[in-house]
Write a protein that holds these residues in place. Sequence first.
Motif, PDB file in Angstrom:
ATOM      1  N   ASP A   1       0.776  -1.239   0.000  1.00  0.00           N
ATOM      2  CA  ASP A   1       0.000   0.000   0.000  1.00  0.00           C
ATOM      3  C   ASP A   1       0.810   1.294   0.000  1.00  0.00           C
ATOM      4  O   ASP A   1       0.325   2.318  -0.474  1.00  0.00           O
ATOM      5  N   LEU A   2       2.013   1.278   0.534  1.00  0.00           N
ATOM      6  CA  LEU A   2       2.802   2.504   0.662  1.00  0.00           C
ATOM      7  C   LEU A   2       3.547   2.811  -0.634  1.00  0.00           C
ATOM      8  O   LEU A   2       4.411   2.040  -1.067  1.00  0.00           O
ATOM      9  N   VAL A   3       3.219   3.923  -1.268  1.00  0.00           N
ATOM     10  CA  VAL A   3       3.935   4.351  -2.473  1.00  0.00           C
ATOM     11  C   VAL A   3       5.159   5.144  -2.021  1.00  0.00           C
ATOM     12  O   VAL A   3       5.050   6.118  -1.281  1.00  0.00           O
ATOM     13  N   LEU A   4       6.323   4.685  -2.443  1.00  0.00           N
ATOM     14  CA  LEU A   4       7.581   5.321  -2.055  1.00  0.00           C
ATOM     15  C   LEU A   4       7.840   6.529  -2.938  1.00  0.00           C
ATOM     16  O   LEU A   4       7.929   6.390  -4.162  1.00  0.00           O
TER      17      LEU A   4
ATOM     18  N   CYS B   1      12.835   2.812   4.450  1.00  0.00           N
ATOM     19  CA  CYS B   1      13.331   3.258   5.754  1.00  0.00           C
ATOM     20  C   CYS B   1      13.190   4.762   5.919  1.00  0.00           C
ATOM     21  O   CYS B   1      12.777   5.244   6.975  1.00  0.00           O
ATOM     22  N   ALA B   2      13.530   5.505   4.886  1.00  0.00           N
ATOM     23  CA  ALA B   2      13.435   6.961   4.954  1.00  0.00           C
ATOM     24  C   ALA B   2      11.980   7.393   5.119  1.00  0.00           C
ATOM     25  O   ALA B   2      11.672   8.281   5.928  1.00  0.00           O
ATOM     26  N   GLU B   3      11.087   6.762   4.401  1.00  0.00           N
ATOM     27  CA  GLU B   3       9.669   7.138   4.440  1.00  0.00           C
ATOM     28  C   GLU B   3       9.016   6.799   5.776  1.00  0.00           C
ATOM     29  O   GLU B   3       8.097   7.479   6.219  1.00  0.00           O
ATOM     30  N   THR B   4       9.498   5.747   6.440  1.00  0.00           N
ATOM     31  CA  THR B   4       8.887   5.306   7.696  1.00  0.00           C
ATOM     32  C   THR B   4       9.734   5.663   8.919  1.00  0.00           C
ATOM     33  O   THR B   4       9.464   5.177  10.019  1.00  0.00           O
ATOM     34  N   ASP B   5      10.761   6.480   8.733  1.00  0.00           N
ATOM     35  CA  ASP B   5      11.614   6.968   9.826  1.00  0.00           C
ATOM     36  C   ASP B   5      12.320   5.867  10.621  1.00  0.00           C
ATOM     37  O   ASP B   5      12.430   5.941  11.841  1.00  0.00           O
ATOM     38  N   VAL B   6      12.798   4.849   9.917  1.00  0.00           N
ATOM     39  CA  VAL B   6      13.607   3.820  10.574  1.00  0.00           C
ATOM     40  C   VAL B   6      14.949   4.461  10.924  1.00  0.00           C
ATOM     41  O   VAL B   6      15.576   5.093  10.076  1.00  0.00           O
ATOM     42  N   PRO B   7      15.403   4.324  12.177  1.00  0.00           N
ATOM     43  CA  PRO B   7      16.682   4.919  12.567  1.00  0.00           C
ATOM     44  C   PRO B   7      17.851   4.402  11.714  1.00  0.00           C
ATOM     45  O   PRO B   7      17.851   3.237  11.291  1.00  0.00           O
ATOM     46  N   LEU B   8      18.814   5.252  11.480  1.00  0.00           N
ATOM     47  CA  LEU B   8      19.982   4.879  10.667  1.00  0.00           C
ATOM     48  C   LEU B   8      20.670   3.630  11.198  1.00  0.00           C
ATOM     49  O   LEU B   8      21.162   2.812  10.422  1.00  0.00           O
ATOM     50  N   SER B   9      20.678   3.459  12.495  1.00  0.00           N
ATOM     51  CA  SER B   9      21.356   2.312  13.100  1.00  0.00           C
ATOM     52  C   SER B   9      20.731   0.976  12.711  1.00  0.00           C
ATOM     53  O   SER B   9      21.376  -0.068  12.831  1.00  0.00           O
TER      54      SER B   9
END
Length: 72
Positions: free
Chosen positions: A24-27, A52-60
């Motif tokens: 469902d999520l369009v990047l 990851c960028a779109e869902t705010d996953v931490p860089l780590s």
Amino acid sequence: MRRSEFLRAVDDEFGPRATTLMSDLVLPGIGLTPQDALEAGVSPREIWLSLCAETDVPLSRRYGAGRLEPRR
């Protein structure tokens, strides 16, 4: 990143939400859902980083995600 590593990373990071996000999520940077992007031949690594960028996953938690631990 291989397709299998990508799918494992998505499952590990998003758990029960993984299926919904994949379909469902369009990047924004790609213009497709992660599933459609995979089918269109977009690199799994590119999809992973965009997701990851779109869902705010931490860089780590982005680098090396989905890789299995080396066999001993």
